[in-house]
Enzyme design. Structure first.
Site, PDB file in Angstrom:
ATOM      1  N   ARG A   1       0.826  -1.214   0.000  1.00  0.00           N
ATOM      2  CA  ARG A   1       0.000   0.000   0.000  1.00  0.00           C
ATOM      3  C   ARG A   1       0.860   1.264   0.000  1.00  0.00           C
ATOM      4  NH1 ARG A   1      -3.001   2.851   4.389  1.00  0.00           N
ATOM      5  NH2 ARG A   1      -4.937   3.704   3.507  1.00  0.00           N
TER       6      ARG A   1
ATOM      7  N   HIS B   1       0.380   4.332  -2.625  1.00  0.00           N
ATOM      8  CA  HIS B   1       0.092   5.694  -2.168  1.00  0.00           C
ATOM      9  C   HIS B   1       1.234   6.662  -2.505  1.00  0.00           C
ATOM     10  CE1 HIS B   1      -3.450   5.104   0.830  1.00  0.00           C
ATOM     11  NE2 HIS B   1      -3.562   4.313  -0.219  1.00  0.00           N
ATOM     12  N   ASP B   2       2.426   6.145  -2.661  1.00  0.00           N
ATOM     13  CA  ASP B   2       3.543   6.990  -3.084  1.00  0.00           C
ATOM     14  C   ASP B   2       3.407   7.355  -4.553  1.00  0.00           C
ATOM     15  OD1 ASP B   2       6.112   8.304  -2.968  1.00  0.00           O
ATOM     16  OD2 ASP B   2       6.951   6.548  -3.980  1.00  0.00           O
TER      17      ASP B   2
ATOM     18  N   GLY C   1       4.205  10.995  -8.421  1.00  0.00           N
ATOM     19  CA  GLY C   1       4.975   9.915  -9.018  1.00  0.00           C
ATOM     20  C   GLY C   1       5.681   9.075  -7.965  1.00  0.00           C
TER      21      GLY C   1
ATOM     22  N   PRO D   1      -7.523   7.438  -4.690  1.00  0.00           N
ATOM     23  CA  PRO D   1      -8.966   7.130  -4.667  1.00  0.00           C
ATOM     24  C   PRO D   1      -9.443   6.796  -3.262  1.00  0.00           C
ATOM     25  CG  PRO D   1      -7.871   5.993  -6.490  1.00  0.00           C
ATOM     26  CD  PRO D   1      -6.780   6.575  -5.631  1.00  0.00           C
TER      27      PRO D   1
ATOM     28  N   THR E   1      -9.405 -16.045   2.756  1.00  0.00           N
ATOM     29  CA  THR E   1      -7.951 -16.323   2.791  1.00  0.00           C
ATOM     30  C   THR E   1      -7.224 -15.000   3.012  1.00  0.00           C
ATOM     31  OG1 THR E   1      -7.887 -16.159   0.357  1.00  0.00           O
ATOM     32  CG2 THR E   1      -8.079 -18.366   1.308  1.00  0.00           C
TER      33      THR E   1
ATOM     34  N   ASP F   1      -4.189 -14.321  -3.427  1.00  0.00           N
ATOM     35  CA  ASP F   1      -4.825 -15.195  -4.413  1.00  0.00           C
ATOM     36  C   ASP F   1      -5.945 -14.428  -5.108  1.00  0.00           C
ATOM     37  OD1 ASP F   1      -6.890 -15.048  -2.543  1.00  0.00           O
ATOM     38  OD2 ASP F   1      -6.530 -17.064  -1.737  1.00  0.00           O
TER      39      ASP F   1
END
Length: 330
Positions: free
Chosen positions: A67, A71-72, A77, A170, A251, A256
């Site tokens: 994450r 987010h970076d 960029g 988002p 899971t 997956d």
């Protein structure tokens, strides 16, 4: 056997062309997997070993590191701006306090440990932005997901953007069109959106990020009634905002295609997840394809991660290689 100058020049040109075939062209330079082969050949092993240790101690860390990279890249960029603390000589206003990151972005200590090890092995060589990209790949693999070759050579930003963090990432309650527009601004398309959303096959969501759909007038109609009741048990209408829930409760620690199967069963935790199977025909078809074929999902996820990792990197002489990922040098 002696070689003519002409033959030598042809050979050099061939080598140059071959190298470019495996490179990502960016503004001011190239990203390619072999970037540190001579300057810091142990970079891959160092990153992988520390990420593996962190995930073994806290399995949730895999999703957190993945994450961080996302987010970076969506803010200025892929330049490690998310890692900067507030203050310093440049009076940085950190992205860590933004709405998407506040009380939820984590894994900074793991990045610090990786950076310290790399500074010992190869001082001022490996960027924090590249550490994020490599750690995201390793986190995916350690959770059972696909691997991909990570082009490196990014440099670190000289600042952060709190505004960008608040507006470019988002939100979990955004509409489908809003989310797709934010992806398109970054050069990503609907296929990338659906594939990258599959990262929610691991990790957790805070109650505050989906409470609105449980108790609001809209959104709950797209949720399985029994599943919604389970969510409400530990996500009360008042309080409990920081309570955590698995994004994939079947899971939760395994990377997956279970995430897509959950969406088909109306068991997506976030509004931004469930709308992939409710509001757009193309995204619905992709969800069904990935739910039925995990290999197809893995292949596209790897392609989309590679594509996302190439969002506006700093290369060449732009930016810097920070000594500490939390602070701009100088």
């Amino acid at each position: 056997m002696a070689h003519s100058p002409t033959m030598t020049m042809v050979f050099i040109a061939f080598l140059a062309q071959t190298t470019l075939c495996f490179s990502k062209i960016t503004n001011g330079g190239y990203l390619y997997p072999q970037f540190y082969d001579r300057s810091c050949p142990q970079v891959t092993n160092i990153v992988r070993s520390i990420v593996a240790k962190a995930v073994a101690q806290d399995p949730r860390m895999a999703a957190s590191l993945l994450r961080l990279h996302f987010h970076d890249c969506f803010v200025k960029g892929c330049d490690a701006s998310i890692l900067l603390d507030s203050g310093g000589a440049r009076n940085v206003i950190s992205e860590k306090g933004s709405i998407p990151n506040g009380n939820s972005a984590r894994g900074f200590e793991v990045i610090d440990e990786i950076k310290a090890a790399l500074e010992t092995a190869c001082p001022q060589t490996v960027s924090c932005a590249d550490i994020l990209a490599l750690a995201a790949r390793d986190s995916t693999v350690l959770s059972g997901g696909p691997s991909w070759e990570v082009p490196v050579g990014r440099r670190d930003s000289l600042g952060a953007s709190l505004h960008g963090s608040n507006h470019n990432i988002p939100a979990p309650n955004s509409t489908f069109q809003t989310i797709l527009t934010k992806f398109k601004i970054q050069g990503l398309d609907i296929v990338d959106l659906v594939a990258l959303s599959g990262s929610h096959t691991i990790g957790n969501a805070r109650c505050t990020s989906f409470k609105q759909r449980l108790y609001g007038k809209t959104g709950n109609e797209h949720t399985d009634k029994l599943f919604a009741a389970q969510l409400r048990m530990n996500c009360p209408q008042s309080g409990g905002d920081q309570n955590l829930f698995f994004l994939d409760n079947v899971t939760p620690m395994k990377f997956d295609n279970g995430y897509y199967k959950n969406l088909i069963e109306s068991k997506g935790v976030l509004t931004s997840d469930q709308i992939l199977f409710k509001e757009n025909q193309e995204s619905m078809e992709l969800v069904k394809e990935y739910a039925a074929n995990q290999d197809m999902f893995f292949q596209q996820f790897a392609k989309s991660m590679d594509k996302m990792g190439n969002i506006s990197p700093l290369t060449g002489f732009r930016g810097q290689i920070r000594r500490s990922c939390r602070n701009v040098d100088g």
